[in-house]
Design an enzyme around this catalytic site. Structure first.
Site, PDB file in Angstrom:
ATOM      1  N   HIS A   1       0.760  -1.314  -0.073  1.00  0.00           N
ATOM      2  CA  HIS A   1      -0.015   0.231  -0.091  1.00  0.00           C
ATOM      3  C   HIS A   1       0.817   1.168  -0.004  1.00  0.00           C
ATOM      4  O   HIS A   1       2.115   1.257   0.202  1.00  0.00           O
ATOM      5  CB  HIS A   1      -0.866   0.160   1.235  1.00  0.00           C
ATOM      6  CG  HIS A   1      -2.196  -1.194   1.140  1.00  0.00           C
ATOM      7  ND1 HIS A   1      -1.859  -2.406   1.369  1.00  0.00           N
ATOM      8  CD2 HIS A   1      -3.472  -0.783   0.719  1.00  0.00           C
ATOM      9  CE1 HIS A   1      -3.180  -2.806   1.143  1.00  0.00           C
ATOM     10  NE2 HIS A   1      -3.860  -1.921   1.003  1.00  0.00           N
TER      11      HIS A   1
ATOM     12  N   LYS B   1      -0.270   4.630   4.648  1.00  0.00           N
ATOM     13  CA  LYS B   1      -1.268   3.726   5.473  1.00  0.00           C
ATOM     14  C   LYS B   1      -0.530   3.395   6.876  1.00  0.00           C
ATOM     15  O   LYS B   1       0.572   2.967   6.904  1.00  0.00           O
ATOM     16  CB  LYS B   1      -1.414   2.521   4.691  1.00  0.00           C
ATOM     17  CG  LYS B   1      -2.380   1.559   5.288  1.00  0.00           C
ATOM     18  CD  LYS B   1      -2.613   0.486   4.159  1.00  0.00           C
ATOM     19  CE  LYS B   1      -3.672  -0.556   4.844  1.00  0.00           C
ATOM     20  NZ  LYS B   1      -5.122   0.093   5.293  1.00  0.00           N
TER      21      LYS B   1
END
Length: 253
Positions: A142, A146
């Protein structure tokens, strides 16, 4: 009747997409935000209770720290709740389950149709492939902003495999191997986490045996795929009785 959809965290990156999708598919009642404002033309509410009172359903992709407050407020106002927040613990889960006695809630770490099909396949493969022969590993990547790891979607994939194997993920999870770990144990479900750039979401599930490997991979190219899925789920949820639902229920998988 036009359904009024409220967005918790409407000024965030996902909140903006959710607002656009809600306005296109139904009626956007407005939202809440820490900044005190949202997209141009969208009404802003001071708190979740005020938003709930003007909404037929609330979509919430905010933060684990808000789950208990939002659960209490939405149950008190009897407002259906679409919850896409991840990274919460047992206390938050209990608050969700308690609220579901009063209102319909659909909670999912991922509202993308493709990911939910992957979860279904993960469970079936977990059931079909003997754990002493097929090692299960999950790789996810990600964007650099995050904050939770492994991702909620990666954990959901792991739980699906574990369910197929008839075990609890908490009993077999191995996350972030480092140093002298010794040989891999039969039945482990391993996780590897990557963070960098602006990757929206990439998840791979691998079952590896001595003579073959099976891999399932999903790449998200646009955050709008999560927003459109959540809005479609909200329209469905509005007509459901109180209870805790998953995307599998909505997609009839």
């Amino acid at each position: 009747m036009t359904i009024r959809i409220g967005i918790a965290g409407i000024s965030g990156r996902m909140g903006i997409y959710l607002a656009e999708e809600a306005a296109a598919a139904a009626s956007l009642s407005g939202g809440t935000s820490r900044s005190g404002h949202g997209p141009e033309g969208a009404p802003h509410f001071s708190d979740i209770t005020a938003l709930a009172r003007e909404s037929d359903v609330v979509i919430d992709f905010t933060h684990a720290s808000t789950v208990r407050e939002h659960a209490a407020a939405l149950a008190a106002t009897e407002t259906p709740w679409v919850l896409g927040t991840t990274g919460y613990g047992e206390a938050e889960q209990k608050a969700i389950e308690d609220a579901a006695k009063t209102i319909p809630i659909i909670a999912s770490p991922n509202f993308c149709t493709g990911v939910n099909l992957l979860l279904l396949l993960a469970e079936k493969l977990g059931h079909a492939l003997p754990p002493h022969q097929y090692d299960a590993e999950i790789l996810e990547m990600h964007h650099r902003q995050k904050v939770d790891a492994p991702s909620g979607t990666a954990l959901a994939i792991g739980r699906a495999v574990a369910q197929g194997r008839g075990v609890k993920l908490e009993d077999v999870i191995v996350s972030g191997r480092d140093g002298h770990t010794g040989p891999r144990k039969d039945g482990e479900i391993g996780f590897a986490t990557l963070r960098g750039g602006q990757i929206i979401g990439s998840h791979s599930l691998l079952f590896t045996a001595g003579d073959e490997q099976i891999s399932l991979t999903h790449h998200a190219f646009d955050r709008r795929v999560f927003a459109s899925g959540a809005v479609r789920a909200a329209l469905w949820l509005h007509a459901q009785p109180a209870g805790l639902y998953a995307m599998r229920d909505f997609l009839r998988l």
